[in-house]
Motif scaffolding. Structure first.
Motif, PDB file in Angstrom:
ATOM      1  N   THR A 145       0.954  -1.235   0.023  1.00 24.00           N
ATOM      2  CA  THR A 145       0.045   0.047  -0.015  1.00 24.00           C
ATOM      3  C   THR A 145       0.856   1.188  -0.050  1.00 24.00           C
ATOM      4  O   THR A 145       1.947   1.282   0.619  1.00 24.00           O
ATOM      5  N   SER A 146       0.230   2.216  -0.748  1.00 25.84           N
ATOM      6  CA  SER A 146       0.880   3.652  -0.643  1.00 25.84           C
ATOM      7  C   SER A 146      -0.362   4.697  -0.174  1.00 25.84           C
ATOM      8  O   SER A 146      -1.082   3.990   0.427  1.00 25.84           O
ATOM      9  N   LYS A 147      -0.074   5.829  -0.204  1.00 23.11           N
ATOM     10  CA  LYS A 147      -0.933   6.662   0.426  1.00 23.11           C
ATOM     11  C   LYS A 147      -2.261   6.604  -0.235  1.00 23.11           C
ATOM     12  O   LYS A 147      -3.516   6.470   0.271  1.00 23.11           O
ATOM     13  N   LYS A 148      -2.586   6.220  -1.484  1.00 27.03           N
ATOM     14  CA  LYS A 148      -3.482   6.208  -2.362  1.00 27.03           C
ATOM     15  C   LYS A 148      -3.913   4.956  -2.832  1.00 27.03           C
ATOM     16  O   LYS A 148      -4.874   4.703  -3.377  1.00 27.03           O
ATOM     17  N   THR A 149      -2.936   3.863  -3.116  1.00 21.81           N
ATOM     18  CA  THR A 149      -2.861   2.824  -4.042  1.00 21.81           C
ATOM     19  C   THR A 149      -2.517   1.482  -3.201  1.00 21.81           C
ATOM     20  O   THR A 149      -1.693   1.638  -2.244  1.00 21.81           O
ATOM     21  N   LYS A 150      -3.331   0.446  -3.551  1.00 19.17           N
ATOM     22  CA  LYS A 150      -3.012  -0.915  -2.840  1.00 19.17           C
ATOM     23  C   LYS A 150      -2.909  -2.027  -3.962  1.00 19.17           C
ATOM     24  O   LYS A 150      -3.575  -1.847  -4.742  1.00 19.17           O
ATOM     25  N   TRP A 151      -1.693  -2.540  -3.867  1.00 20.12           N
ATOM     26  CA  TRP A 151      -1.606  -3.667  -4.585  1.00 20.12           C
ATOM     27  C   TRP A 151      -1.758  -5.040  -3.973  1.00 20.12           C
ATOM     28  O   TRP A 151      -1.273  -5.177  -2.934  1.00 20.12           O
ATOM     29  N   GLU A 152      -2.543  -5.995  -4.450  1.00 23.57           N
ATOM     30  CA  GLU A 152      -2.757  -7.299  -3.971  1.00 23.57           C
ATOM     31  C   GLU A 152      -2.356  -8.562  -5.144  1.00 23.57           C
ATOM     32  O   GLU A 152      -2.988  -8.122  -6.281  1.00 23.57           O
ATOM     33  N   GLY A 153      -1.913  -9.488  -4.733  1.00 20.41           N
ATOM     34  CA  GLY A 153      -1.708 -10.623  -5.674  1.00 20.41           C
ATOM     35  C   GLY A 153      -0.886 -11.457  -5.292  1.00 20.41           C
ATOM     36  O   GLY A 153      -0.183 -11.408  -4.418  1.00 20.41           O
ATOM     37  N   GLY A 154      -0.797 -12.526  -6.501  1.00 21.66           N
ATOM     38  CA  GLY A 154       0.270 -13.574  -5.936  1.00 21.66           C
ATOM     39  C   GLY A 154      -0.047 -14.799  -6.750  1.00 21.66           C
ATOM     40  O   GLY A 154      -0.620 -14.652  -7.881  1.00 21.66           O
ATOM     41  N   VAL A 155       0.677 -15.953  -6.662  1.00 19.85           N
ATOM     42  CA  VAL A 155       0.447 -17.136  -7.175  1.00 19.85           C
ATOM     43  C   VAL A 155      -0.005 -18.115  -6.086  1.00 19.85           C
ATOM     44  O   VAL A 155       0.602 -18.494  -5.054  1.00 19.85           O
ATOM     45  N   LEU A 156      -1.147 -19.015  -6.382  1.00 17.72           N
ATOM     46  CA  LEU A 156      -1.698 -19.871  -5.657  1.00 17.72           C
ATOM     47  C   LEU A 156      -1.493 -21.456  -6.109  1.00 17.72           C
ATOM     48  O   LEU A 156      -1.956 -21.278  -7.490  1.00 17.72           O
TER      49      LEU A 156
END
Length: 460
Positions: free
Chosen positions: A178-189
């Protein structure tokens, strides 16, 4: 039983390690950068849950009820040079239920709802229902973390769907940043333990654990243990603007099966209490949809689906009312394994889904009212769901007629001596709107039915 013992032993080991370290602190200080300090600063959580569920089907069809009780422990260490470890498990007992593996005498249909409180692969199991559901190593850096192992995540397509005793768990590598306004999520399952199961599956074999419905040609679907897929790739981006505007973009790539993209934009209108949102989902099959044999594939080769929806509403601190619409076009069935999570649509109501259908028009009115002084929250929802005719097998996977749904959800949060306890009562009625052609297999557990749910949670 082995899983339960392993989970408890691991948690107790961490707790005892932490306790012994804390005792030593009474005589000598502990280096805050040491591994022992990470155990001392660890956190233990306990969760006890009781769930009563009953289904009142149309007259002449079998009714069901179930009582489940269970408990779980989770321990997570403090940080050690950015690293943390976590372990958690849960066990469940069937303390009084209908014969859930006995099908209805008239329609030969098996139980749909109550069996989900236990192990759907072994309905006769009443005492040895347990799962090691979290076992991970996490690394924290700046405003991000990356976790490896068994864990719980929430995305539009893979989520906890915690409407039974335990949620869906995943195994893989997962990033949050996360940053002030942005959130990244993800990965490999590469692993999945669906809600209402105790085993861990690879990606392909996790598809088909729940009822499979029918193929587009009208034949019974037969993709269980026949889907060839090893991994899921997920990427999500959420960005919030100053003007109350938020948009999120998600892509889920399931190897050899399908690719799905969601774009959703939500807006709060200035200083007012009005809000609105729009959503679009595009999906297409990959390769042969899971198997080169069309009779054993999950999604037919070349299949495509498109869904779009909108919401608008008004809310303040204690009240929230919204009007919602969703459309799945007639280009094809929207497919997403029910083992992985619930629908992301604005028109979703607990205890029913629109996955597996095409050519859908859905409308929903939702109302929420909170009573802070009484520690009470209420939700009411009424939806109309126009589905393809049950004989249209190309667009109706589960033989579900058009229906209306009415939900009343009441939650009470205890205070004082019972602080930490939450009580929930959920009532659901689904009324028939489409033609069932006198065949009650299109009725039982689907329409003309009432569902009663009483849930008690105690967490500390």
């Amino acid at each position: 039983m082995t899983v339960r013992i392993a989970a408890i032993m691991l948690i107790l080991f961490f707790q005892n390690f932490s306790a012994s370290a804390m005792q030593e602190t009474e005589s000598s200080p502990i280096d805050s950068n040491s591994l022992r300090a990470a155990f001392v600063n660890g956190k233990t959580e306990a969760h006890f849950r009781y769930f009563f569920m009953a289904t009142d089907n149309q007259k002449g069809l079998t009714d069901y009820y179930a009582n489940a009780v269970g408990g779980g422990l989770k321990y997570q260490t403090g940080k050690f040079h950015g690293f943390q470890a976590g372990v958690g498990g849960f066990f469940i007992f069937n303390i009084g239920s209908s014969d859930l593996h006995q099908p209805d005498a008239l329609t030969k249909q098996v139980n749909r709802y109550e069996i989900g409180l236990f192990d759907i692969e072994n309905a006769s199991n009443k005492n040895d229902i347990d799962r090691l559901e979290e076992l991970y190593l996490k690394y924290n850096f700046k405003k991000a973390s990356i976790s490896l192992g068994k864990q719980l995540i929430h995305t539009p397509f893979i989520n906890l769907q915690d409407g039974r005793m335990r949620p869906t768990g995943v195994e893989g590598l997962w990033l949050n940043a996360t940053s002030k306004k942005t959130k990244w999520e993800g990965g490999v399952l590469w692993g999945m333990s669906p809600r209402s199961t105790v085993r861990w599956f690879n990606i392909g074999t996790s598809i088909g654990v729940y009822p499979q419905g029918i193929q587009e040609n009208g034949q019974a679907a037969n993709y269980r243990e026949h889907v060839h897929s090893k991994i899921i790739g997920v990427l999500g981006l959420t960005h919030t603007f100053e003007e109350g505007l938020r948009w999120q973009l998600w892509e889920q790539w399931t190897e050899n099966v399908f690719n799905t993209v969601l774009l959703q934009v939500d807006k709060n209108w200035g200083s007012s209490s009005f809000y609105s949102g729009v959503q679009g989902i595009i999906q297409h099959a990959l390769n042969d949809g899971g198997n080169v044999d069309p009779s054993k594939t999950y999604i037919q080769k070349g299949s495509k689906a498109f869904s779009f929806g909108a919401t608008t509403g008004w809310k303040n601190k204690n009240t929230d009312i919204s009007f919602n619409y969703n459309r799945i076009t007639s280009s094809g069935r929207y497919m997403m394994p029910r083992e992985w999570g619930r629908d992301p649509f604005y028109t979703f109501l607990p205890r029913e889904r629109n996955e597996g259908f095409g050519d859908v028009h859905a409308g929903l009115v939702k109302f929420k009212q909170s009573f802070p002084k009484q520690h009470l929250q209420t939700w009411i929802g009424f939806g109309y769901y126009h589905l393809p005719d049950v004989t249209n097998t190309r667009l109706n996977k589960y033989g579900m007629p058009s229906y209306t749904q009415f939900n009343v959800d009441i939650q009470y949060h205890f205070v004082g001596v019972l602080e930490g306890m939450n009580a929930q009562f959920l009532y659901v009625y689904k009324g028939q709107e489409g033609n069932s052609y006198g065949n009650n297999k299109y009725v039982i557990h689907k329409v003309n039915t009432s569902l009663f749910n009483l849930i008690l949670n105690y967490q500390f």
